[in-house]
Design a protein around this motif. Structure first.
Motif, short mmCIF file in Angstrom:
data_model
loop_
_atom_site.label_atom_id
_atom_site.label_comp_id
_atom_site.label_asym_id
_atom_site.label_seq_id
_atom_site.Cartn_x
_atom_site.Cartn_y
_atom_site.Cartn_z
N ILE A 189 0.85 -1.19 0.00
CA ILE A 189 0.00 0.00 0.00
C ILE A 189 0.88 1.23 0.00
O ILE A 189 1.86 1.31 0.76
N ARG A 190 0.53 2.19 -0.87
CA ARG A 190 1.29 3.44 -0.93
C ARG A 190 0.35 4.63 -0.70
O ARG A 190 -0.82 4.57 -1.05
N TYR A 191 0.92 5.67 -0.12
CA TYR A 191 0.13 6.83 0.27
C TYR A 191 0.97 8.09 0.06
O TYR A 191 2.10 8.16 0.57
N VAL A 192 0.44 9.04 -0.69
CA VAL A 192 1.17 10.28 -0.93
C VAL A 192 0.87 11.27 0.19
O VAL A 192 -0.29 11.56 0.48
N LEU A 193 1.93 11.76 0.84
CA LEU A 193 1.78 12.70 1.95
C LEU A 193 1.93 14.12 1.43
O LEU A 193 3.00 14.52 0.96
N VAL A 194 0.83 14.88 1.50
CA VAL A 194 0.81 16.27 1.04
C VAL A 194 0.50 17.18 2.23
O VAL A 194 -0.57 17.06 2.83
N PRO A 195 1.42 18.08 2.60
CA PRO A 195 1.16 18.99 3.72
C PRO A 195 -0.15 19.76 3.53
O PRO A 195 -0.41 20.31 2.46
N GLY A 196 -0.98 19.72 4.58
CA GLY A 196 -2.24 20.45 4.55
C GLY A 196 -3.36 19.74 3.82
O GLY A 196 -4.51 20.19 3.82
N LEU A 197 -3.06 18.60 3.21
CA LEU A 197 -4.08 17.92 2.39
C LEU A 197 -4.30 16.47 2.82
O LEU A 197 -5.44 16.03 2.93
N THR A 198 -3.20 15.74 3.06
CA THR A 198 -3.34 14.33 3.43
C THR A 198 -2.57 14.02 4.71
O THR A 198 -2.19 12.87 4.94
N ASP A 199 -2.32 15.05 5.54
CA ASP A 199 -1.48 14.83 6.73
C ASP A 199 -2.21 15.09 8.05
O ASP A 199 -1.58 15.22 9.09
N ASP A 200 -3.56 15.14 8.00
CA ASP A 200 -4.32 15.36 9.23
C ASP A 200 -4.13 14.19 10.20
O ASP A 200 -4.18 13.03 9.79
N GLU A 201 -3.94 14.51 11.47
CA GLU A 201 -3.65 13.48 12.47
C GLU A 201 -4.74 12.41 12.52
O GLU A 201 -4.46 11.21 12.52
N GLN A 202 -6.00 12.84 12.59
CA GLN A 202 -7.11 11.88 12.69
C GLN A 202 -7.19 11.00 11.45
O GLN A 202 -7.42 9.79 11.54
N ASP A 203 -6.98 11.61 10.28
CA ASP A 203 -7.03 10.84 9.03
C ASP A 203 -5.93 9.78 9.00
O ASP A 203 -6.16 8.65 8.55
N LEU A 204 -4.74 10.13 9.48
CA LEU A 204 -3.62 9.18 9.46
C LEU A 204 -3.88 8.03 10.44
O LEU A 204 -3.59 6.87 10.15
N LEU A 205 -4.45 8.35 11.61
CA LEU A 205 -4.84 7.30 12.56
C LEU A 205 -5.89 6.38 11.94
O LEU A 205 -5.81 5.15 12.05
N ASP A 206 -6.88 6.98 11.28
CA ASP A 206 -7.94 6.19 10.63
C ASP A 206 -7.38 5.31 9.52
O ASP A 206 -7.80 4.17 9.35
N LEU A 207 -6.42 5.86 8.77
CA LEU A 207 -5.79 5.07 7.71
C LEU A 207 -5.06 3.88 8.33
O LEU A 207 -5.16 2.75 7.82
N GLY A 208 -4.35 4.11 9.42
CA GLY A 208 -3.67 3.02 10.11
C GLY A 208 -4.63 1.96 10.62
O GLY A 208 -4.37 0.76 10.48
N ARG A 209 -5.77 2.41 11.16
CA ARG A 209 -6.78 1.45 11.64
C ARG A 209 -7.30 0.60 10.48
O ARG A 209 -7.50 -0.61 10.62
N PHE A 210 -7.53 1.24 9.35
CA PHE A 210 -8.02 0.51 8.17
C PHE A 210 -6.99 -0.52 7.70
O PHE A 210 -7.33 -1.68 7.46
N ILE A 211 -5.73 -0.10 7.59
CA ILE A 211 -4.68 -1.02 7.14
C ILE A 211 -4.51 -2.16 8.13
O ILE A 211 -4.26 -3.31 7.75
N GLY A 212 -4.69 -1.85 9.43
CA GLY A 212 -4.57 -2.87 10.46
C GLY A 212 -5.60 -3.99 10.34
O GLY A 212 -5.40 -5.09 10.84
N GLU A 213 -6.71 -3.70 9.65
CA GLU A 213 -7.76 -4.71 9.46
C GLU A 213 -7.48 -5.63 8.28
O GLU A 213 -8.18 -6.62 8.08
N LEU A 214 -6.47 -5.29 7.47
CA LEU A 214 -6.22 -6.03 6.24
C LEU A 214 -5.19 -7.14 6.43
O LEU A 214 -4.26 -7.01 7.20
#
Length: 247
Positions: free
Chosen positions: A164-189
């Motif tokens: 899985i790859r994820y592009v990190l864009v300051p101000g766009l894809t780096d929100d703390e809650q979003d990154l935690l949620d992404l980790g939770r999702f990946i953790g289910e896979l």
């Protein structure tokens, strides 16, 4: 005769799967990512038409580099699954002739069961997840993220190897809650062999300028090493939360 619309090719790819790889970039994509560094791949009608044999003849001279390195063929884009019949035949043929490792680089917008023949000759899926938050995903790419998340779940359920790859864009894809949620999702896979953050860069701006388009992320900087590290840590934290909840 089966032909593919090809955007470009690279003979010595080292970041698109294991080992040294031949990377074939297909023409056409339905997403319009704001950070896309190849917006000239979007059009479904541009690109150069090539037959299977023409592509195979481009690969063959370099086999002695691919095989010893554990490399092979990666088909990327654009979005490779929009030309699934061509890519399926290409993967079949490189396996039959040379027993090459095959990697499919996809944004996941297609559906697993619809491209099952392609996935059955694919050794590794590189899945580019753009955003875990649906509203932000629509703003970033022009499309909802439901299909991408469903593709990840399907690959997981079927036990298909994926990175899985994820592009990190300051101000766009780096929100703390979003990154935690992404980790939770990946953790289910299941079957996620690798997770990789790709730091946003501005190297594609000239392509937008060549097309006469205004660049949507004008002035947005690349993330610092510390910001990339923070993102990895938040995603790991999210994964741990999932694992502890299920154990």
């Amino acid at each position: 005769m089966l032909k593919g619309r090809i955007h470009s090719l690279e003979t010595f790819g080292t970041v698109d799967g294991p080992g040294i790889r031949f990377v074939l970039f297909m023409q056409g994509c339905l997403l319009k990512c704001q950070y896309c560094h190849n917006p000239d791949t979007w059009s479904l009608t541009d690109g150069k038409e090539m037959t299977l044999e023409e592509v195979l003849s481009e690969i063959e001279p370099y086999l002695n580099y691919y095989r010893p390195s554990g490399g092979g063929l990666t088909v990327s884009g654009g979005e490779a699954t929009l030309q699934a019949p061509f890519v399926t035949e290409l993967f079949r043929e490189v396996k039959k002739r040379w027993n090459l490792h095959t990697t499919l680089d996809t944004n996941g917008y297609n559906e697993g069961p619809k491209i099952i023949e392609l996935l059955d000759v694919t050794d590794l899926v590189m899945l580019d997840l753009k955003h875990i938050d649906n509203e932000k995903h629509i703003k970033l790419t022009g499309k909802p993220n439901e299909r991408m998340l469903n593709m990840a779940k399907w690959l997981s359920k079927e036990g298909r190897s994926m990175w899985i790859r994820y592009v990190l864009v300051p101000g766009l894809t780096d929100d703390e809650q979003d990154l935690l949620d992404l980790g939770r999702f990946i953790g289910e896979l299941n079957a996620v062999e690798k997770f990789e953050i790709l730091p946003y860069h501005q190297m594609g701006i000239y392509k937008w300028q060549e097309l006469g388009w205004s660049y949507p992320l004008e002035g947005v900087p690349s993330p610092t090493e510390a910001e990339v590290q923070r993102a990895y840590e938040l995603i790991e934290e999210g994964k741990k939360q999932t694992l502890s909840a299920t154990s």
